[in-house]
Design an enzyme around this catalytic site. Structure first.
Site, PDB file in Angstrom:
ATOM      1  N   GLU A   1      15.102  28.675 -37.120  1.00 63.61           N
ATOM      2  CA  GLU A   1      16.224  28.515 -38.046  1.00 63.61           C
ATOM      3  C   GLU A   1      15.835  27.493 -39.096  1.00 63.61           C
ATOM      4  OE1 GLU A   1      19.879  27.420 -36.159  1.00 63.61           O
ATOM      5  OE2 GLU A   1      19.655  28.926 -34.595  1.00 63.61           O
TER       6      GLU A   1
ATOM      7  N   ASP B   1      28.504  19.735 -38.463  1.00 64.02           N
ATOM      8  CA  ASP B   1      27.340  19.005 -37.969  1.00 64.02           C
ATOM      9  C   ASP B   1      27.646  17.583 -37.525  1.00 64.02           C
ATOM     10  OD1 ASP B   1      25.244  20.916 -38.170  1.00 64.02           O
ATOM     11  OD2 ASP B   1      25.427  20.785 -40.350  1.00 64.02           O
TER      12      ASP B   1
ATOM     13  N   TYR C   1      25.812  33.731 -31.423  1.00 65.93           N
ATOM     14  CA  TYR C   1      25.518  32.311 -31.215  1.00 65.93           C
ATOM     15  C   TYR C   1      26.661  31.738 -30.388  1.00 65.93           C
ATOM     16  CZ  TYR C   1      23.618  27.738 -32.708  1.00 65.93           C
ATOM     17  OH  TYR C   1      23.044  26.502 -32.771  1.00 65.93           O
TER      18      TYR C   1
END
Lengths: 415, 286
Positions: free
Chosen positions: B60, B71, B188
């Site tokens: 990635e 994040d 995911y």
């Protein structure tokens, strides 16, 4: 896999766009959008919570008991309705249209942020949430949320840019007095947008127990709608008050726009009255930069919504500058984006210098110390009042009081 | 082979192929992450190559964004470093091209991870075209749920890029099925609340969650588990719970931030990769 029924999460965008637009602007949002703006651009972890919030809100907003409760806190605790004051000396000095001030500065905690904070905190309580989080720029929304948390017995934590904490020390102290924990945010530009980032990250971590009290008409659906609904009391009151005093609607309604909550609250009840012009005033800043997202921005996605955004050519969000921490935000509520897009409202920018000038005029002429945010609106309102002439009628929303800004104005020097 | 309608060329969906081949070998996938431009555009390429040599099965590449709400601190700081170094999506396209010239990177699936606004700023079509020209295979956009993804999905499909969606512990049954149908390449799976980086203890509750997701979805859809995975033991645990792959991101990025030599990153990747082979000694339940 192909055999199974295709589960649709939504109508495809192409279908959505073919849909007839609502006849009246006040009918937005539909399907979480204000025309091409708004939406729900958030991490997957938050999607169920947003849908849960939407469902709970749709149910509660029709619930007479909930509505009564909100009204009671508005009046008995907050001090609503706030007055609509005819600023005679300011009008005479400006030498044009009659200027009325909607006195949200007289509301409990000193700003319009009260309306939304208490409304959302009541909503959170009904949803069984035990903890409130909020972001704050100037500190007014943080103070209002801390107040709501205290009076409703909910744990409250506030995210505030480290730079803003420095600019608004007294509000940090007020939040702490009200029992809230204030977390400094050092990332990015250490201002409002970064505080929202951090609050969103907290929410993603604690979404089951926590309600995120967004402070403006920004963020993912259903926030822009919920905040508008709690803030529309400003415009609703203006409408009743001006009709009683002047027996007609104003020619022009003016409010400052950072995220845009006091402006939407002011505009929304007038949006279908085509003869009432709407003017949103953004922060034009100084040579160091600005925070005028509509005037200087391009369409993008930030904090869950598609809207006008100050960004560079690569889509990185720009550092903003304004003398007022409350307007120091690189995006704007999606409903404003729509009003601009269809030209229902006009948006303009007023500089730091001009805002400080209007701040001093109001102090001297009317004995009212306004916050620097609505001082932007005031400056534009004075200019427009002159253009409109003696028979005109202008209403400006004075969204907050200026005690928090004294240090900033002192440092800036006499306007 | 499938037709890339945007470019008019024939290409293989490498993600699908990689998971299929690994599964045939009874092996799990190791997915690694680096931020393009961190700490500088050229150093970043050395680290990416080190991960490939270490044996990651899919790489990635993060494109930095000023406001990365999904994040944690490690990737936030990496993004900030990359932006300070002047990184733009152009650097990501260069890294893609460079990796494709590298013998280790010729056939490895490369997936770009970024937020929606940088994509919008370039235009969805141009962005996808540029990725396809760099022979990227997929795209993860953490602030773009399927409800909002239609315009990007159309372009991604045109250019034969797999648009990958995420599932979380908040995802209910109905939504899980819908996500599985919308995602391409793999799903995911994030087994916990919160943002990237903070350590995820692969305890019984999380193993149960992974097993539940595995049991509810068609066997042919690969599941990659990520967020807070940093050790061979965690990799082994999520694979044993039924995942087809494990994503290691912040752990690599943290080493890069510390100035760890690329060779050490290669060794770290190799240790994690070894865990994906250990996990498969048990026959896979169907």
């Amino acid at each position: 896999m192909a055999e199974r029924r295709k589960r649709k999460l939504h109508a495809p965008a192409s279908e959505r766009e073919r849909e007839e637009p609502p006849e009246k602007l006040s009918a937005w949002p539909r399907e979480g959008r204000f025309g091409p703006f708004g939406g729900r651009y958030v991490p997957e972890i938050l999607m169920p919570a947003l849908k849960e919030l939407e469902a709970a809100y749709e149910e509660l907003r029709e619930n007479p008991k909930f509505r009564r409760e909100v009204r009671e806190y508005f009046s008995d605790y907050g001090g609503r309705p706030t007055p609509l004051y005819c600023a005679r000396r300011l009008t005479a000095w400006a030498g044009g249209a009659r200027i009325y001030l909607k006195r949200e500065d007289l509301l409990h905690t000193g700003a319009h942020k009260f309306n939304n904070a208490i409304g959302q905190a009541l909503l959170a309580k009904h949803m069984g949430k035990r903890r409130l989080i909020a972001e704050t720029g100037a500190g007014q929304h943080g103070v209002a949320t801390a107040m709501a948390g205290a009076v409703l017995g909910l744990a409250t934590e506030i995210y505030m840019g480290a730079l803003d904490m420095e600019r608004q020390r007294m509000n940090v102290y007020r939040m702490e007095l009200l029992g809230a924990q204030v977390h400094p945010v050092e990332t990015g530009t250490a201002t409002l947008k970064d505080a929202i980032n951090e609050a969103l990250r907290d929410w993603a971590t604690n979404v089951r127990s926590t309600h995120y009290v967004i402070g403006s008409v920004v963020g993912p659906h259903p926030y822009p709608r919920i905040v508008r609904d709690f803030q529309r009391v400003i415009g609703d009151e203006i409408k009743g008050q001006i009709l009683r005093k002047e027996r007609r609607l104003p020619d022009l309604v003016v409010a400052c726009v950072g995220g845009g909550s006091n402006a939407i609250g002011t505009f929304y009840p007038f949006v279908d009255d085509e003869d009432v012009r709407l003017l949103g005033v953004e922060a034009g800043g100084s040579s160091q930069g600005n925070a005028a997202s509509i005037v200087h921005g391009r369409v993008g996605v930030l904090h869950g919504a598609k809207t006008y955004l100050l960004q560079d050519e690569w889509g990185q969000v720009r550092e903003t500058h304004s003398i007022s921490a409350g307007l120091d935000y690189p995006a704007v509520g999606p409903e404003h984006a729509l009003y601009h897009h269809v030209q229902r409202a006009e948006y303009t920018a007023v500089t730091d210098e001009q805002a400080v000038e209007a701040f001093h005029r109001l102090c001297e002429l009317e004995g009212i110390v306004p916050a620097l945010e609505p001082a932007h609106a005031l400056y534009a309102a004075i200019e427009r009042a002159r253009e409109l002439g003696k028979n005109g009628l202008v209403v400006v929303t004075l969204s907050g009081r200026g005690d928090k800004d004294l240090e900033v104005v002192l440092r800036h020097g006499k306007g | 082979m499938e037709r890339d309608k945007g470019q008019g060329t024939w290409r293989t969906r490498r993600i699908e192929r990689t998971f299929r081949e690994l599964r045939a070998r009874g092996e799990g996938a190791l997915l690694g992450y680096v931020m393009v431009g961190d700490p500088t555009p050229s150093r970043c390429l050395e680290y990416a190559r080190a991960l490939l040599r270490g044996g990651v099965d899919l790489l990635e590449l993060g494109i930095p964004f000023s406001d990365p709400i999904a994040d944690g601190p490690v990737l936030q700081q990496a993004g900030a470093r990359a932006l300070r170094a002047g990184t733009t999506p152009e650097h990501a396209f260069e890294v893609l091209a460079a990796l494709r010239r590298d013998p280790d990177g010729r056939e490895i699936p490369l997936v770009v991870m970024t937020y929606y606004n940088p994509i919008l700023a370039m235009g969805e079509r141009t962005f996808c075209r540029r990725l396809a020209e760099g022979e990227a295979d997929g795209l993860i956009v953490p602030d773009l749920p399927p409800e909002e993804a239609q315009p990007l999905r159309e372009q991604a499909e045109r250019y034969l890029l797999d648009l990958i969606f995420l599932a979380t512990p908040e995802t209910g049954e109905e939504r899980l099925q819908a996500l599985a149908e919308h995602t391409r390449g793999f799903l995911y799976v994030v087994p916990r609340y919160g943002v990237t980086g903070s350590p995820t203890e692969v305890d019984e509750r999380r193993r149960r969650f992974i097993r539940r997701v595995r049991a509810r979805l068609p066997a042919e859809l690969p599941l990659a588990v990520g967020f807070g995975i940093s050790t061979p033991a965690q990799v082994e645990a999520v694979l044993r719970a039924g995942a087809d792959g494990a994503v290691v991101g912040s752990a690599f990025v943290e080493r890069i931030a510390q100035g760890t030599p690329p060779e050490e990153l290669r060794e770290m990747a190799a240790r994690l990769k070894a865990a994906t082979r250990r996990a498969s000694t048990l026959p896979k339940s169907s």
